[in-house]
Design a protein around this motif. Structure first.
Motif, PDB file in Angstrom:
ATOM      1  N   UNK A 290       0.901  -1.287   0.224  1.00  0.00           N
ATOM      2  CA  UNK A 290       0.138   0.534  -0.138  1.00  0.00           C
ATOM      3  C   UNK A 290       1.179   1.055   0.158  1.00  0.00           C
ATOM      4  N   UNK A 291       0.719   2.055  -1.403  1.00  0.00           N
ATOM      5  CA  UNK A 291       1.713   3.055  -1.356  1.00  0.00           C
ATOM      6  C   UNK A 291       1.244   4.350  -0.491  1.00  0.00           C
ATOM      7  N   UNK A 292       1.664   4.626   0.508  1.00  0.00           N
ATOM      8  CA  UNK A 292       0.833   5.809   1.198  1.00  0.00           C
ATOM      9  C   UNK A 292       1.916   7.562   1.187  1.00  0.00           C
ATOM     10  N   UNK A 293       2.670   7.543   0.184  1.00  0.00           N
ATOM     11  CA  UNK A 293       3.075   8.552   0.130  1.00  0.00           C
ATOM     12  C   UNK A 293       4.828   8.822  -1.246  1.00  0.00           C
ATOM     13  N   UNK A 294       5.066   9.397  -1.634  1.00  0.00           N
ATOM     14  CA  UNK A 294       5.367   9.281  -2.873  1.00  0.00           C
ATOM     15  C   UNK A 294       6.580  10.502  -2.239  1.00  0.00           C
ATOM     16  N   UNK A 295       7.590  10.492  -2.402  1.00  0.00           N
ATOM     17  CA  UNK A 295       8.768  11.979  -2.024  1.00  0.00           C
ATOM     18  C   UNK A 295       8.732  12.759  -1.184  1.00  0.00           C
ATOM     19  N   UNK A 296       7.386  11.903  -0.081  1.00  0.00           N
ATOM     20  CA  UNK A 296       7.043  12.560   1.225  1.00  0.00           C
ATOM     21  C   UNK A 296       5.082  13.336   1.070  1.00  0.00           C
ATOM     22  N   UNK A 297       5.344  13.402  -0.053  1.00  0.00           N
ATOM     23  CA  UNK A 297       3.862  14.106  -0.344  1.00  0.00           C
ATOM     24  C   UNK A 297       2.807  12.554  -0.800  1.00  0.00           C
ATOM     25  N   UNK A 298       1.872  12.915   0.330  1.00  0.00           N
ATOM     26  CA  UNK A 298       0.921  11.623   1.163  1.00  0.00           C
ATOM     27  C   UNK A 298      -0.236  11.782   0.107  1.00  0.00           C
ATOM     28  N   UNK A 299      -0.131   9.989  -0.039  1.00  0.00           N
ATOM     29  CA  UNK A 299      -1.091   9.299  -1.569  1.00  0.00           C
ATOM     30  C   UNK A 299      -1.736   8.457  -0.816  1.00  0.00           C
ATOM     31  N   UNK A 300      -2.925   9.511  -0.857  1.00  0.00           N
ATOM     32  CA  UNK A 300      -4.646   9.564  -0.126  1.00  0.00           C
ATOM     33  C   UNK A 300      -5.616   8.439  -1.304  1.00  0.00           C
ATOM     34  N   UNK A 301      -4.957   8.390  -2.638  1.00  0.00           N
ATOM     35  CA  UNK A 301      -5.842   8.039  -3.282  1.00  0.00           C
ATOM     36  C   UNK A 301      -5.492   7.168  -4.969  1.00  0.00           C
ATOM     37  N   UNK A 302      -5.728   7.415  -5.805  1.00  0.00           N
ATOM     38  CA  UNK A 302      -5.044   6.352  -7.035  1.00  0.00           C
ATOM     39  C   UNK A 302      -5.004   8.156  -8.081  1.00  0.00           C
ATOM     40  N   UNK A 303      -5.715   9.060  -7.481  1.00  0.00           N
ATOM     41  CA  UNK A 303      -5.496  10.121  -8.764  1.00  0.00           C
ATOM     42  C   UNK A 303      -4.645  10.972  -8.100  1.00  0.00           C
ATOM     43  N   UNK A 304      -4.144  10.592  -7.033  1.00  0.00           N
ATOM     44  CA  UNK A 304      -2.873  11.891  -5.879  1.00  0.00           C
ATOM     45  C   UNK A 304      -1.719  10.679  -7.058  1.00  0.00           C
ATOM     46  N   UNK A 305      -1.650   9.540  -6.806  1.00  0.00           N
ATOM     47  CA  UNK A 305      -0.023   8.880  -7.632  1.00  0.00           C
ATOM     48  C   UNK A 305       0.223   8.952  -9.276  1.00  0.00           C
ATOM     49  N   UNK A 306      -1.430   9.334  -9.333  1.00  0.00           N
ATOM     50  CA  UNK A 306      -1.321  10.026 -11.377  1.00  0.00           C
ATOM     51  C   UNK A 306      -0.920  11.579 -11.081  1.00  0.00           C
ATOM     52  N   UNK A 307      -1.219  12.188 -10.316  1.00  0.00           N
ATOM     53  CA  UNK A 307      -0.975  13.924 -10.225  1.00  0.00           C
ATOM     54  C   UNK A 307       0.699  13.779  -9.892  1.00  0.00           C
ATOM     55  N   UNK A 308       1.346  12.886  -8.886  1.00  0.00           N
ATOM     56  CA  UNK A 308       2.585  12.821  -8.839  1.00  0.00           C
ATOM     57  C   UNK A 308       3.588  12.933  -9.410  1.00  0.00           C
ATOM     58  N   UNK A 309       2.733  11.846 -10.015  1.00  0.00           N
ATOM     59  CA  UNK A 309       4.039  11.097 -11.562  1.00  0.00           C
ATOM     60  C   UNK A 309       3.933  12.102 -13.091  1.00  0.00           C
ATOM     61  N   UNK A 310       4.287  13.461 -12.263  1.00  0.00           N
ATOM     62  CA  UNK A 310       4.159  13.571 -13.497  1.00  0.00           C
ATOM     63  C   UNK A 310       5.658  13.596 -14.163  1.00  0.00           C
ATOM     64  N   UNK A 311       5.670  14.291 -15.248  1.00  0.00           N
ATOM     65  CA  UNK A 311       7.150  14.650 -16.226  1.00  0.00           C
ATOM     66  C   UNK A 311       8.142  14.574 -15.183  1.00  0.00           C
ATOM     67  N   UNK A 312       8.383  16.096 -14.982  1.00  0.00           N
ATOM     68  CA  UNK A 312       9.561  16.268 -14.164  1.00  0.00           C
ATOM     69  C   UNK A 312      10.351  15.007 -12.804  1.00  0.00           C
ATOM     70  N   UNK A 313       9.134  14.321 -12.825  1.00  0.00           N
ATOM     71  CA  UNK A 313      10.144  12.628 -11.968  1.00  0.00           C
ATOM     72  C   UNK A 313      10.764  11.897 -12.781  1.00  0.00           C
ATOM     73  N   UNK A 314      10.694  12.543 -14.565  1.00  0.00           N
ATOM     74  CA  UNK A 314      11.042  11.215 -15.564  1.00  0.00           C
ATOM     75  C   UNK A 314      13.230  10.721 -15.021  1.00  0.00           C
ATOM     76  N   UNK A 315      13.180  10.521 -14.833  1.00  0.00           N
ATOM     77  CA  UNK A 315      14.477   9.785 -14.661  1.00  0.00           C
ATOM     78  C   UNK A 315      15.327  10.119 -13.351  1.00  0.00           C
ATOM     79  N   UNK A 316      14.452  10.958 -12.356  1.00  0.00           N
ATOM     80  CA  UNK A 316      14.548  10.663 -10.610  1.00  0.00           C
ATOM     81  C   UNK A 316      14.186  10.335 -10.266  1.00  0.00           C
ATOM     82  N   UNK A 317      15.376  10.041  -9.592  1.00  0.00           N
ATOM     83  CA  UNK A 317      15.303   9.265  -8.076  1.00  0.00           C
ATOM     84  C   UNK A 317      14.051   9.281  -6.894  1.00  0.00           C
TER      85      UNK A 317
END
Length: 344
Positions: A290-317
Motif C-alpha cells: 500500500x503506497x502512502x507517500x511519494x517523496x514525502x507527499x501523501x498519497x491518499x488516492x489513486x489520483x494523487x499517484x497519477x498527479x505526483x508522477x508528472x513529467x518532472x520526475x522522469x529519470x529522477x530517483x
C-alpha cells in the motif's frame, strides 16, 4: 334537556374506520421525492446548457469512420472535455450546443491512457460552462446525474448514485485507468464524454464506459484525473507522465495497523498489478503493498499517484513509502517516461 353520553360524542367526532388511524398512518414520502426531483432539476438547469454533442467527420486517410458522443464546456474561452475514443484522432470536430447552435472546434490534446481529450472552440461565441469538482469528496450512495446524448437522443438526463469508488478500468489504449467512479446512472453509447454531475452542480466525472450485458454498471473518469489531464494538455499539448509500471486502487487503511504504525492518513493506494519489467517491480515493490507517500507527499488516492508522477520526475530517483506486510518500507524507484505502449 338531555346530556349526551361521552361515548356518543366520541363516535361522532371520529368517523367510522378512522379510530386509531393516526398511529397506523404510513410516513408521507412526498417531501423526500419532491426534494430528490428538485435536486435533479436544479443540476440539469445549471449544467445542461454546457453539455454538447460531439461530431467527428469521417477521414479515409486516417481510417476514421466518424462518430458522435458528448462533451462538456469547462471554461468560458471554449475548452471542452470529452472522451479520447469519441474524437479518435480527428483534427476537426463539430459541436452541437444545447441551444441548437453548431460551432467548430479543434483537438488540443488526446490522452488515450485516461480516455480523455480536450477540445477548443474556434468560433467566436459565448458559451455556458460547468465547473470541475473534487472527486475525492465523493461518497458511495451519493446522488449523481448523467447528461448526454445516448443513442443520438440529445440532452438526455439520467440519475442514480455513486456505486463504488477507486475502481480500475482498462482504457482503449490497453492501460488501466485508476480511480474510476462506478455509477448506476443509466449510460448508453453516445453518453461517452458527457458529464457525471453531483447534486452541487459540479462535474465529478467524465462518462466513459458501460459493461455490455450488465445492468446499472457504468463508469466515469474521476474529475481530479480530468483536471490533471487538462492542465498538462494546456501547458504541453500532451500529457507527459513518469512511468513506474503499477496499477492501484484507493483503499482505507486498517485502523489497527494505522494506529500501530503511527499513521494519520486514512487512505492509501493498494498495488493491484505490476508491470513485470517496470521500474517499480525492479525496485522491489510487490502486489498488495500500500503506497502512502511519494517523496514525502501523501498519497491518499489513486489520483494523487497519477498527479505526483508528472513529467518532472522522469529519470529522477523517487522514494515510495509503502506498507509491506505490517511494516513501513522505503522503496527507491527511478521512473521512465511513459510510452504509447505502456500498459500500466
Amino acid at each position: 334537556m338531555f346530556d349526551l353520553h361521552p361515548s356518543l360524542v366520541l363516535d361522532e367526532a371520529i368517523p367510522s374506520g378512522e379510530a386509531g388511524s393516526s398511529a397506523e398512518t404510513a410516513p408521507d414520502d412526498r417531501p423526500l421525492i419532491d426534494a430528490y426531483s428538485e435536486a435533479v432539476v436544479d443540476v440539469v438547469d445549471r449544467v445542461g446548457p454546457a453539455v454538447v454533442r460531439v461530431e467527428t467527420p469521417p477521414d479515409r486517410e486516417k481510417r476514421h469512420r466518424g462518430g458522435t458522443g458528448s462533451g462538456v464546456v469547462i471554461s468560458p474561452d471554449g475548452l471542452v472535455l470529452t472522451n479520447s475514443h469519441v474524437v479518435q484522432g480527428a483534427s476537426s470536430v463539430r459541436l452541437a450546443l444545447a441551444d441548437t447552435r453548431t460551432v467548430k472546434a479543434r483537438v488540443l490534446g488526446d490522452d488515450p491512457h485516461t480516455d480523455l481529450a480536450l477540445l477548443r472552440v474556434v468560433d467566436d461565441v459565448s458559451l455556458p460552462t460547468a465547473r470541475l469538482g473534487n472527486s475525492k469528496e465523493l461518497r458511495r450512495g451519493q446522488l449523481v446525474v448523467a447528461i448526454g446524448n445516448p443513442l443520438g437522443f440529445e440532452s438526455t438526463v439520467t440519475a442514480g448514485v455513486v456505486s463504488a469508488l477507486g475502481r480500475s478500468l482498462r482504457s482503449y489504449s490497453g492501460r488501466l485507468i485508476d480511480d474510476v467512479v462506478q455509477t448506476d446512472a443509466a449510460l448508453n453509447p453516445g453518453n461517452s464524454g458527457g458529464p457525471l454531475v453531483s447534486s452541487r452542480g459540479e462535474v465529478i466525472g467524465i462518462n466513459t464506459a458501460v459493461i455490455a450485458g450488465a445492468q446499472g454498471i457504468c463508469f466515469a473518469v474521476a474529475s481530479n484525473t480530468a483536471s490533471h489531464v487538462v492542465s498538462e494538455i494546456v501547458r504541453h499539448g500532451r500529457v507527459r507522465r513518469a512511468f513506474i509500471g503499477v496499477a492501484g486502487q484507493t483503499v482505507p487503511l486498517p485502523r489497527r495497523l494505522a494506529v500501530a504504525l503511527g499513521l494519520r492518513q486514512a487512505y492509501g493506494v493498494a498495488i493491484a498489478n505490476l508491470e513485470a519489467e517496470g521500474p517499480a517491480a525492479k525496485a522491489g515493490l510487490q502486489t498488495g503493498n500500500i503506497v502512502l507517500a511519494l517523496d514525502c507527499e501523501p498519497v491518499t488516492g489513486a489520483d494523487d499517484l497519477v498527479r505526483l508522477l508528472g513529467g518532472a520526475r522522469i529519470g529522477i530517483e523517487t522514494t515510495l513509502t509503502v506498507i509491506a506486510g505490517a511494516a513501513l518500507k522505503q522503496i527507491v524507484v527511478v521512473p521512465t517516461e511513459r510510452t504509447a505502449e505502456a500498459k500500466s
